[in-house]
Design an enzyme around this catalytic site. Sequence first.
Site, PDB file in Angstrom:
ATOM      1  N   ARG A   1      -0.552   5.982   3.540  1.00  9.53           N
ATOM      2  CA  ARG A   1      -0.240   5.114   4.397  1.00  9.53           C
ATOM      3  C   ARG A   1      -0.807   5.645   5.952  1.00  9.53           C
ATOM      4  NH1 ARG A   1       5.276   6.122   2.264  1.00  9.53           N
ATOM      5  NH2 ARG A   1       5.941   4.113   0.993  1.00  9.53           N
TER       6      ARG A   1
ATOM      7  N   LYS B   1       7.854   7.747   4.495  1.00  3.27           N
ATOM      8  CA  LYS B   1       8.798   6.972   5.340  1.00  3.27           C
ATOM      9  C   LYS B   1      10.232   7.813   5.182  1.00  3.27           C
ATOM     10  CE  LYS B   1       7.403   2.198   4.687  1.00  3.27           C
ATOM     11  NZ  LYS B   1       7.724   0.786   4.023  1.00  3.27           N
TER      12      LYS B   1
ATOM     13  N   HIS C   1      -4.207  -0.028   5.121  1.00  2.00           N
ATOM     14  CA  HIS C   1      -3.284  -0.316   3.855  1.00  2.00           C
ATOM     15  C   HIS C   1      -4.304  -0.899   2.655  1.00  2.00           C
ATOM     16  CE1 HIS C   1       0.686   0.299   3.334  1.00  2.00           C
ATOM     17  NE2 HIS C   1       0.881  -0.684   2.595  1.00  2.00           N
TER      18      HIS C   1
ATOM     19  N   ARG D   1      -5.156   2.132   0.545  1.00  2.00           N
ATOM     20  CA  ARG D   1      -3.836   2.152  -0.423  1.00  2.00           C
ATOM     21  C   ARG D   1      -3.852   1.428  -1.570  1.00  2.00           C
ATOM     22  NH1 ARG D   1       1.197   5.184  -0.096  1.00  2.00           N
ATOM     23  NH2 ARG D   1       3.063   3.522  -0.383  1.00  2.00           N
TER      24      ARG D   1
ATOM     25  N   HIS E   1       6.759   5.381  -3.272  1.00  2.81           N
ATOM     26  CA  HIS E   1       7.563   4.139  -3.274  1.00  2.81           C
ATOM     27  C   HIS E   1       8.997   4.694  -4.158  1.00  2.81           C
ATOM     28  CE1 HIS E   1       4.253   1.117  -3.877  1.00  2.81           C
ATOM     29  NE2 HIS E   1       4.556   1.332  -2.530  1.00  2.81           N
TER      30      HIS E   1
ATOM     31  N   TYR F   1       1.374  -4.240  -8.165  1.00  2.00           N
ATOM     32  CA  TYR F   1       0.166  -3.880  -8.619  1.00  2.00           C
ATOM     33  C   TYR F   1      -0.311  -4.588 -10.075  1.00  2.00           C
ATOM     34  CZ  TYR F   1      -0.045  -1.432  -4.595  1.00  2.00           C
ATOM     35  OH  TYR F   1       0.054  -0.985  -3.117  1.00  2.00           O
TER      36      TYR F   1
END
Length: 298
Positions: free
Chosen positions: A148, A172, A244, A247, A270, A279
């Site tokens: 990110r 995150k 992004h 990514r 994730h 994806y």
Amino acid sequence: MKWEQAIQDYRKYLKLERGLSENTLQNYQRDVEKLIGFIEGDTDMPSPLSIDQETLSAFVYELGKSVAPRSQARIISGLNSFFNYLTFEQHRKDNPMELIESPKLGRKLPDTLSVEEIDSLIRAIDLSKPEGERNRAMLETLYGCGLRVSELVQLRISDLFFEEDFIRVTGKGNKQRFVPIGGVNQKYIELYRHQVRVHQEIDKGHEDILFLNRRGRGLSRAMIFTIIRDLGEKIGLRKTISPHTFRHSFATHLLENGADLRAIQQMLGHESITTTEIYMHVDRRHLSSVLEKYHPRR
């Protein structure tokens, strides 16, 4: 309880209990402030403890006139979290957002770049300028490690474990993970470090930050967006791209070449596999090849 106090307490909760970043805290706060802006003209302005579902429904209705469905859904989610916090802390008995529905959203497939387009963007970097080596190393890291943009600008020299072919990434909620990094990517980072960065005067407190601006300070996320946008314009790319996009391309190319979805999930950081599963919808040719290769009836 007044709105200012409620927001202040809510921010402390999000930071201490949920470990959210400052950017995320600001987003949650803005959601509540949008609601305050809607009600503050009322003669009987309700407090966080007295506001009811009817008022919130009116706010959401007005919101729908000026805000895209995806943004509307995010604001509703933020307000739902705010009132959940108030009920959790027993300031309220109920969550007035509970029965308010978000707009139905179709699944948005991520934009991706082909390998050729990524190569073209990197070739367009002007390496005659000192920032050229830095920009090449940054783009190679975005694509090579699937970071990110917030993770890229926070990357530190002390996070580089090149002997083990890994970097440590802070994602995150300040959660850390180790991501593999290839030899080519390592080479460009080392070129930048030893040919450009070593000659910079570095501002105090930024000595360990890997990618620096001309003033010897860490780069902003906005600067990374600008660098990538300008490169896209330079090569005449007919796509709207951002950090992004690299990514998304990282994950998509891995999947197309047969990588395991769980491994991609770990590298991207994730929490849920369902986030990574988007994806699977980017290129269905991959699914056909998997069926051809592994199914006994084929």
